[in-house]
Enzyme design. Sequence first.
Site, PDB file in Angstrom:
ATOM      1  N   ALA A 158      -1.685  -2.707   1.466  1.00  0.00           N
ATOM      2  CA  ALA A 158      -0.598  -2.609   0.480  1.00  0.00           C
ATOM      3  C   ALA A 158      -0.824  -1.564  -0.609  1.00  0.00           C
ATOM      4  O   ALA A 158      -0.081  -1.529  -1.585  1.00  0.00           O
ATOM      5  CB  ALA A 158      -0.276  -3.964  -0.150  1.00  0.00           C
ATOM      6  N   ALA A 159      -1.826  -0.673  -0.428  1.00  0.00           N
ATOM      7  CA  ALA A 159      -2.008   0.398  -1.434  1.00  0.00           C
ATOM      8  C   ALA A 159      -0.737   1.243  -1.516  1.00  0.00           C
ATOM      9  O   ALA A 159      -0.245   1.555  -2.602  1.00  0.00           O
ATOM     10  CB  ALA A 159      -3.203   1.274  -1.074  1.00  0.00           C
ATOM     11  N   GLY A 160      -0.199   1.587  -0.338  1.00  0.00           N
ATOM     12  CA  GLY A 160       1.017   2.402  -0.321  1.00  0.00           C
ATOM     13  C   GLY A 160       2.193   1.660  -0.951  1.00  0.00           C
ATOM     14  O   GLY A 160       3.010   2.258  -1.654  1.00  0.00           O
ATOM     15  N   ASP A 161       2.275   0.361  -0.724  1.00  0.00           N
ATOM     16  CA  ASP A 161       3.374  -0.422  -1.312  1.00  0.00           C
ATOM     17  C   ASP A 161       3.240  -0.455  -2.837  1.00  0.00           C
ATOM     18  O   ASP A 161       4.237  -0.336  -3.560  1.00  0.00           O
ATOM     19  CB  ASP A 161       3.379  -1.849  -0.745  1.00  0.00           C
ATOM     20  CG  ASP A 161       3.667  -1.852   0.754  1.00  0.00           C
ATOM     21  OD1 ASP A 161       4.333  -0.912   1.236  1.00  0.00           O
ATOM     22  OD2 ASP A 161       3.223  -2.795   1.446  1.00  0.00           O
TER      23      ASP A 161
END
Length: 327
Positions: free
Chosen positions: A260-263
Amino acid sequence: MQTPATIVLGSVNMDLVIRGSRLPLPGETILGGEFFQAPGGKGANQAVAAARAAQTSVAFIAAVGDDNFGKLSIDGFVADRLDVSEIRTIPDCATGIALILVDASGQNMISVASGANSRLAPADVDAVPDSLFQNARVFLCSLETPIETVRRGLERARDFGLTTILNPAPADRRILEGDLLSLVDILTPNETELSLLTGRPLPEGANSPDSSPIRAGALELQNRGCATVIATLGAEGCLVVADTVWSAAAFRVTAVDATAAGDAFNGALAVGLAEGRLLPDAVRFASAAAALSVTHSGAQPSLPPRFTIQRLLDLSADDRVSEGKNR
Ligand code: ADP
Protein backbone atom coordinates in the site's frame (compact mmCIF):
# COMPACT_ATOMS: atom_id res chain seq x y z
CA MET A 1 -19.15 17.97 7.96
CA GLN A 2 -17.36 20.22 5.44
CA THR A 3 -17.78 19.53 1.73
CA PRO A 4 -15.06 17.15 0.52
CA ALA A 5 -12.31 18.71 -1.61
CA THR A 6 -11.12 15.28 -2.75
CA ILE A 7 -13.14 12.56 -4.49
CA VAL A 8 -11.82 9.01 -4.82
CA LEU A 9 -13.45 6.42 -7.11
CA GLY A 10 -12.39 2.79 -6.82
CA SER A 11 -12.67 -0.72 -5.48
CA VAL A 12 -13.55 -2.15 -2.08
CA ASN A 13 -12.35 -5.64 -1.15
CA MET A 14 -12.23 -7.68 1.99
CA ASP A 15 -8.90 -9.51 2.13
CA LEU A 16 -9.20 -13.02 3.61
CA VAL A 17 -5.70 -14.16 4.42
CA ILE A 18 -4.25 -17.50 5.55
CA ARG A 19 -0.61 -17.39 6.59
CA GLY A 20 0.76 -20.96 6.55
CA SER A 21 4.07 -22.81 6.34
CA ARG A 22 3.84 -23.33 2.57
CA LEU A 23 1.49 -22.79 -0.37
CA PRO A 24 -0.71 -25.76 -1.40
CA LEU A 25 -0.25 -27.51 -4.75
CA PRO A 26 -3.32 -27.80 -7.02
CA GLY A 27 -5.77 -30.23 -5.38
CA GLU A 28 -3.85 -30.28 -2.09
CA THR A 29 -5.29 -29.32 1.31
CA ILE A 30 -2.94 -27.98 3.96
CA LEU A 31 -4.08 -27.85 7.58
CA GLY A 32 -2.73 -25.31 10.00
CA GLY A 33 -1.85 -21.69 9.50
CA GLU A 34 -3.38 -18.51 10.84
CA PHE A 35 -6.39 -16.70 9.41
CA PHE A 36 -7.10 -12.99 9.49
CA GLN A 37 -9.27 -10.63 7.50
CA ALA A 38 -8.46 -7.06 6.62
CA PRO A 39 -10.19 -4.36 4.60
CA GLY A 40 -8.49 -3.75 1.25
CA GLY A 41 -8.98 -2.92 -2.42
CA LYS A 42 -6.98 -0.20 -4.15
CA GLY A 43 -9.82 2.30 -4.13
CA ALA A 44 -10.55 1.81 -0.44
CA ASN A 45 -6.87 2.00 0.49
CA GLN A 46 -6.47 5.24 -1.46
CA ALA A 47 -9.67 6.74 -0.04
CA VAL A 48 -8.61 5.88 3.53
CA ALA A 49 -5.08 7.20 2.84
CA ALA A 50 -6.64 10.46 1.63
CA ALA A 51 -9.08 10.69 4.55
CA ARG A 52 -6.26 10.24 7.10
CA ALA A 53 -4.02 12.76 5.32
CA ALA A 54 -6.80 15.35 4.95
CA GLN A 55 -8.10 17.91 7.39
CA THR A 56 -11.64 17.50 6.09
CA SER A 57 -13.64 14.52 4.85
CA VAL A 58 -12.99 12.81 1.51
CA ALA A 59 -15.80 11.44 -0.68
CA PHE A 60 -15.59 7.84 -1.93
CA ILE A 61 -17.52 6.59 -4.99
CA ALA A 62 -17.61 2.78 -4.80
CA ALA A 63 -19.84 -0.30 -4.61
CA VAL A 64 -20.20 -3.05 -2.01
CA GLY A 65 -22.51 -6.06 -1.85
CA ASP A 66 -25.42 -6.43 0.57
CA ASP A 67 -23.42 -8.76 2.82
CA ASN A 68 -21.59 -8.49 6.09
CA PHE A 69 -18.26 -7.63 4.42
CA GLY A 70 -19.95 -4.63 2.79
CA LYS A 71 -21.33 -3.45 6.15
CA LEU A 72 -17.96 -3.96 7.85
CA SER A 73 -16.18 -2.03 5.10
CA ILE A 74 -18.56 0.91 5.37
CA ASP A 75 -18.26 0.96 9.18
CA GLY A 76 -14.49 1.20 8.75
CA PHE A 77 -14.82 4.07 6.26
CA VAL A 78 -17.13 5.97 8.60
CA ALA A 79 -14.60 5.55 11.42
CA ASP A 80 -12.04 7.14 9.08
CA ARG A 81 -14.42 10.08 8.47
CA LEU A 82 -14.91 9.20 4.79
CA ASP A 83 -18.04 10.59 3.15
CA VAL A 84 -19.82 7.31 2.26
CA SER A 85 -22.93 8.86 0.71
CA GLU A 86 -21.85 7.75 -2.80
CA ILE A 87 -21.10 4.13 -1.93
CA ARG A 88 -23.75 1.92 -3.55
CA THR A 89 -24.91 -1.25 -1.83
CA ILE A 90 -25.83 -3.66 -4.63
CA PRO A 91 -28.61 -6.17 -3.80
CA ASP A 92 -27.92 -9.90 -4.26
CA CYS A 93 -24.27 -9.25 -4.89
CA ALA A 94 -21.11 -10.06 -2.91
CA THR A 95 -18.59 -7.47 -1.78
CA GLY A 96 -15.23 -7.85 -3.56
CA ILE A 97 -13.11 -10.56 -1.95
CA ALA A 98 -9.40 -11.26 -2.21
CA LEU A 99 -8.40 -14.76 -1.08
CA ILE A 100 -4.74 -14.57 -0.15
CA LEU A 101 -2.42 -17.42 0.84
CA VAL A 102 0.98 -16.46 2.23
CA ASP A 103 3.82 -18.87 3.06
CA ALA A 104 6.54 -18.54 5.69
CA SER A 105 8.88 -16.78 3.26
CA GLY A 106 6.24 -14.17 2.33
CA GLN A 107 5.44 -15.65 -1.13
CA ASN A 108 1.75 -15.39 -1.91
CA MET A 109 -1.09 -16.59 -4.14
CA ILE A 110 -4.05 -14.28 -4.61
CA SER A 111 -7.42 -14.81 -6.23
CA VAL A 112 -9.88 -11.91 -6.43
CA ALA A 113 -13.65 -12.11 -6.97
CA SER A 114 -14.46 -8.52 -7.90
CA GLY A 115 -18.14 -8.86 -6.95
CA ALA A 116 -19.76 -5.45 -6.49
CA ASN A 117 -16.68 -3.65 -7.87
CA SER A 118 -17.46 -5.02 -11.32
CA ARG A 119 -21.03 -3.67 -11.00
CA LEU A 120 -20.00 -0.05 -10.35
CA ALA A 121 -21.43 1.44 -13.54
CA PRO A 122 -21.12 4.73 -15.42
CA ALA A 123 -24.75 5.37 -14.38
CA ASP A 124 -23.61 5.32 -10.73
CA VAL A 125 -21.16 8.11 -11.53
CA ASP A 126 -23.92 10.01 -13.36
CA ALA A 127 -26.07 9.69 -10.24
CA VAL A 128 -23.51 11.54 -8.08
CA PRO A 129 -24.93 15.01 -7.42
CA ASP A 130 -23.27 17.92 -9.26
CA SER A 131 -22.70 19.62 -5.91
CA LEU A 132 -20.10 17.01 -4.93
CA PHE A 133 -18.02 17.74 -8.03
CA GLN A 134 -18.69 21.49 -7.86
CA ASN A 135 -17.09 21.79 -4.45
CA ALA A 136 -14.18 19.39 -4.98
CA ARG A 137 -10.73 20.16 -6.40
CA VAL A 138 -9.16 16.75 -7.08
CA PHE A 139 -10.48 13.41 -8.43
CA LEU A 140 -8.44 10.22 -7.92
CA CYS A 141 -9.15 6.83 -9.50
CA SER A 142 -7.48 3.47 -10.20
CA LEU A 143 -8.28 0.42 -12.35
CA GLU A 144 -9.99 -2.22 -10.17
CA THR A 145 -13.45 -1.06 -11.32
CA PRO A 146 -14.77 -1.17 -14.93
CA ILE A 147 -12.83 1.09 -17.26
CA GLU A 148 -16.05 2.70 -18.64
CA THR A 149 -16.86 3.79 -15.08
CA VAL A 150 -13.37 5.19 -14.56
CA ARG A 151 -13.74 7.07 -17.83
CA ARG A 152 -17.14 8.51 -16.79
CA GLY A 153 -15.63 9.65 -13.50
CA LEU A 154 -12.75 11.36 -15.29
CA GLU A 155 -15.17 13.02 -17.72
CA ARG A 156 -17.39 14.39 -14.97
CA ALA A 157 -14.41 15.55 -12.96
CA ARG A 158 -13.04 17.32 -16.04
CA ASP A 159 -16.42 18.95 -16.73
CA PHE A 160 -16.23 20.51 -13.28
CA GLY A 161 -12.59 21.58 -13.62
CA LEU A 162 -11.11 19.16 -11.06
CA THR A 163 -7.49 18.02 -11.27
CA THR A 164 -7.65 14.34 -12.28
CA ILE A 165 -5.23 11.65 -11.10
CA LEU A 166 -5.26 8.12 -12.54
CA ASN A 167 -3.23 5.47 -10.75
CA PRO A 168 -3.02 2.86 -13.54
CA ALA A 169 -3.10 -0.14 -11.20
CA PRO A 170 -3.42 -2.90 -12.07
CA ALA A 171 -1.84 -1.97 -15.40
CA ASP A 172 -4.34 -2.17 -18.25
CA ARG A 173 -3.28 -1.20 -21.76
CA ARG A 174 -6.86 -0.21 -22.63
CA ILE A 175 -6.14 3.17 -21.00
CA LEU A 176 -3.92 3.86 -24.02
CA GLU A 177 -6.91 3.53 -26.37
CA GLY A 178 -8.80 6.55 -27.71
CA ASP A 179 -8.49 9.80 -25.80
CA LEU A 180 -8.73 8.45 -22.25
CA LEU A 181 -5.31 9.75 -21.20
CA SER A 182 -6.24 13.25 -22.35
CA LEU A 183 -8.78 13.25 -19.48
CA VAL A 184 -5.93 12.64 -17.01
CA ASP A 185 -3.84 15.46 -15.53
CA ILE A 186 -1.52 13.20 -13.53
CA LEU A 187 -0.77 9.53 -14.24
CA THR A 188 1.00 7.67 -11.43
CA PRO A 189 2.37 4.28 -12.57
CA ASN A 190 4.87 2.34 -10.47
CA GLU A 191 7.82 0.85 -12.34
CA THR A 192 6.03 -2.42 -13.18
CA GLU A 193 2.98 -0.58 -14.52
CA LEU A 194 5.22 1.77 -16.51
CA SER A 195 6.93 -1.20 -18.07
CA LEU A 196 3.66 -3.02 -18.87
CA LEU A 197 2.01 0.09 -20.32
CA THR A 198 4.92 1.03 -22.55
CA GLY A 199 6.02 -2.51 -23.41
CA ARG A 200 9.56 -1.54 -22.35
CA PRO A 201 11.20 -4.23 -20.24
CA LEU A 202 13.07 -2.65 -17.35
CA PRO A 203 16.51 -4.16 -16.91
CA GLU A 204 17.39 -5.40 -13.39
CA GLY A 205 18.29 -2.45 -11.14
CA ALA A 206 16.80 0.08 -13.58
CA ASN A 207 14.51 1.69 -11.02
CA SER A 208 16.54 4.83 -10.34
CA PRO A 209 14.98 8.13 -11.45
CA ASP A 210 18.10 8.59 -13.62
CA SER A 211 17.47 5.34 -15.50
CA SER A 212 16.90 6.07 -19.17
CA PRO A 213 14.20 3.37 -19.72
CA ILE A 214 12.16 4.94 -16.91
CA ARG A 215 12.57 8.47 -18.27
CA ALA A 216 11.78 7.31 -21.80
CA GLY A 217 8.72 5.35 -20.61
CA ALA A 218 7.34 8.27 -18.59
CA LEU A 219 7.88 10.69 -21.50
CA GLU A 220 6.14 8.24 -23.84
CA LEU A 221 3.07 8.12 -21.57
CA GLN A 222 3.05 11.92 -21.29
CA ASN A 223 3.11 12.14 -25.09
CA ARG A 224 -0.04 10.01 -25.16
CA GLY A 225 -2.04 12.86 -23.64
CA CYS A 226 -1.65 13.30 -19.86
CA ALA A 227 0.03 16.49 -18.70
CA THR A 228 2.12 14.94 -15.95
CA VAL A 229 3.49 11.47 -15.26
CA ILE A 230 4.80 10.58 -11.80
CA ALA A 231 6.63 7.25 -11.93
CA THR A 232 6.90 5.91 -8.37
CA LEU A 233 10.06 3.90 -7.77
CA GLY A 234 9.80 2.43 -4.27
CA ALA A 235 12.74 3.37 -2.02
CA GLU A 236 14.23 5.29 -4.97
CA GLY A 237 11.47 7.91 -4.70
CA CYS A 238 9.82 9.09 -7.89
CA LEU A 239 10.43 10.67 -11.25
CA VAL A 240 8.16 13.53 -12.27
CA VAL A 241 7.69 14.34 -15.94
CA ALA A 242 5.71 17.58 -16.17
CA ASP A 243 6.78 20.81 -17.97
CA THR A 244 10.24 19.84 -16.80
CA VAL A 245 11.65 16.51 -15.60
CA TRP A 246 12.71 16.19 -11.96
CA SER A 247 12.95 13.58 -9.26
CA ALA A 248 11.95 13.47 -5.58
CA ALA A 249 13.94 11.28 -3.19
CA ALA A 250 12.11 8.94 -0.85
CA PHE A 251 12.25 9.73 2.88
CA ARG A 252 14.74 7.45 4.61
CA VAL A 253 12.84 5.07 6.90
CA THR A 254 13.21 1.53 8.20
CA ALA A 255 11.03 -0.45 5.82
CA VAL A 256 8.88 -3.23 7.32
CA ASP A 257 6.22 -3.88 4.63
CA ALA A 258 5.80 -2.00 1.36
CA THR A 259 2.13 -3.04 0.92
CA ALA A 260 0.00 0.00 0.00
CA ALA A 261 2.95 2.42 -0.35
CA GLY A 262 1.57 3.46 -3.73
CA ASP A 263 -1.94 3.85 -2.29
CA ALA A 264 -0.61 6.04 0.53
CA PHE A 265 1.27 8.11 -2.06
CA ASN A 266 -1.76 8.58 -4.33
CA GLY A 267 -4.21 9.41 -1.52
CA ALA A 268 -1.89 11.99 0.02
CA LEU A 269 -0.96 13.44 -3.39
CA ALA A 270 -4.65 14.06 -4.10
CA VAL A 271 -5.12 15.73 -0.71
CA GLY A 272 -1.95 17.82 -1.07
CA LEU A 273 -3.14 19.16 -4.42
CA ALA A 274 -6.70 19.69 -3.15
CA GLU A 275 -5.22 21.87 -0.39
CA GLY A 276 -3.68 24.05 -3.07
CA ARG A 277 -0.06 22.87 -2.71
CA LEU A 278 2.09 23.22 -5.80
CA LEU A 279 3.17 19.92 -7.40
CA PRO A 280 6.66 19.68 -5.76
CA ASP A 281 5.18 20.33 -2.32
CA ALA A 282 2.30 17.87 -2.91
CA VAL A 283 4.80 15.21 -4.06
CA ARG A 284 6.82 15.75 -0.88
CA PHE A 285 3.67 15.42 1.24
CA ALA A 286 2.78 12.21 -0.66
CA SER A 287 6.32 10.81 -0.31
CA ALA A 288 6.22 11.41 3.45
CA ALA A 289 2.86 9.60 3.77
CA ALA A 290 4.12 6.70 1.62
CA ALA A 291 7.40 6.37 3.55
CA LEU A 292 5.47 6.20 6.84
CA SER A 293 3.20 3.50 5.39
CA VAL A 294 6.18 1.18 4.77
CA THR A 295 7.20 1.39 8.44
CA HIS A 296 4.10 -0.66 9.46
CA SER A 297 2.66 -3.95 8.20
CA GLY A 298 -0.58 -4.35 6.34
CA ALA A 299 -2.47 -2.08 3.99
CA GLN A 300 -5.01 0.14 5.75
CA PRO A 301 -3.49 -0.22 9.25
CA SER A 302 -0.23 1.21 7.85
CA LEU A 303 -1.77 4.39 6.36
CA PRO A 304 -0.59 7.34 8.44
CA PRO A 305 -2.67 10.10 10.02
CA ARG A 306 -1.99 13.70 9.07
CA PHE A 307 -0.11 14.62 12.23
CA THR A 308 2.56 11.94 11.66
CA ILE A 309 2.97 13.04 8.04
CA GLN A 310 3.39 16.63 9.22
CA ARG A 311 5.85 15.54 11.93
CA LEU A 312 8.04 13.73 9.37
CA LEU A 313 7.94 16.79 7.08
CA ASP A 314 8.88 19.08 10.00
CA LEU A 315 11.71 16.78 11.12
CA SER A 316 13.18 16.57 7.64
CA ALA A 317 12.86 20.35 7.25
CA ASP A 318 14.90 20.67 10.51
CA ASP A 319 17.50 18.31 9.03
CA ARG A 320 17.69 20.43 5.92
CA VAL A 321 18.21 23.59 8.02
CA SER A 322 21.00 21.97 10.05
CA GLU A 323 22.61 20.55 6.89
CA GLY A 324 22.58 24.12 5.55
CA LYS A 325 24.21 25.46 8.74
CA ASN A 326 26.92 22.78 8.67
CA ARG A 327 27.88 23.58 5.13
P1 ADP B 1 3.58 0.66 -5.32
O1 ADP B 1 3.17 0.35 -3.91
O2 ADP B 1 2.42 1.10 -6.18
O3 ADP B 1 4.43 -0.40 -5.97
P2 ADP B 1 6.04 2.19 -4.96
O4 ADP B 1 6.68 0.94 -4.41
O5 ADP B 1 6.66 2.79 -6.16
O6 ADP B 1 4.48 1.99 -5.23
O7 ADP B 1 6.03 3.26 -3.77
C1 ADP B 1 5.33 4.48 -3.85
C2 ADP B 1 6.09 5.54 -3.09
O8 ADP B 1 6.26 5.10 -1.73
C3 ADP B 1 7.53 5.79 -3.58
O9 ADP B 1 7.54 6.74 -4.63
C4 ADP B 1 8.19 6.31 -2.32
O10 ADP B 1 7.94 7.69 -2.14
C5 ADP B 1 7.48 5.54 -1.20
N1 ADP B 1 8.25 4.35 -0.79
C6 ADP B 1 8.11 3.08 -1.23
N2 ADP B 1 9.02 2.25 -0.63
C7 ADP B 1 9.74 3.04 0.22
C8 ADP B 1 10.82 2.82 1.14
N3 ADP B 1 11.36 1.59 1.30
N4 ADP B 1 11.28 3.86 1.86
C9 ADP B 1 10.74 5.11 1.72
N5 ADP B 1 9.72 5.39 0.88
C10 ADP B 1 9.23 4.38 0.13
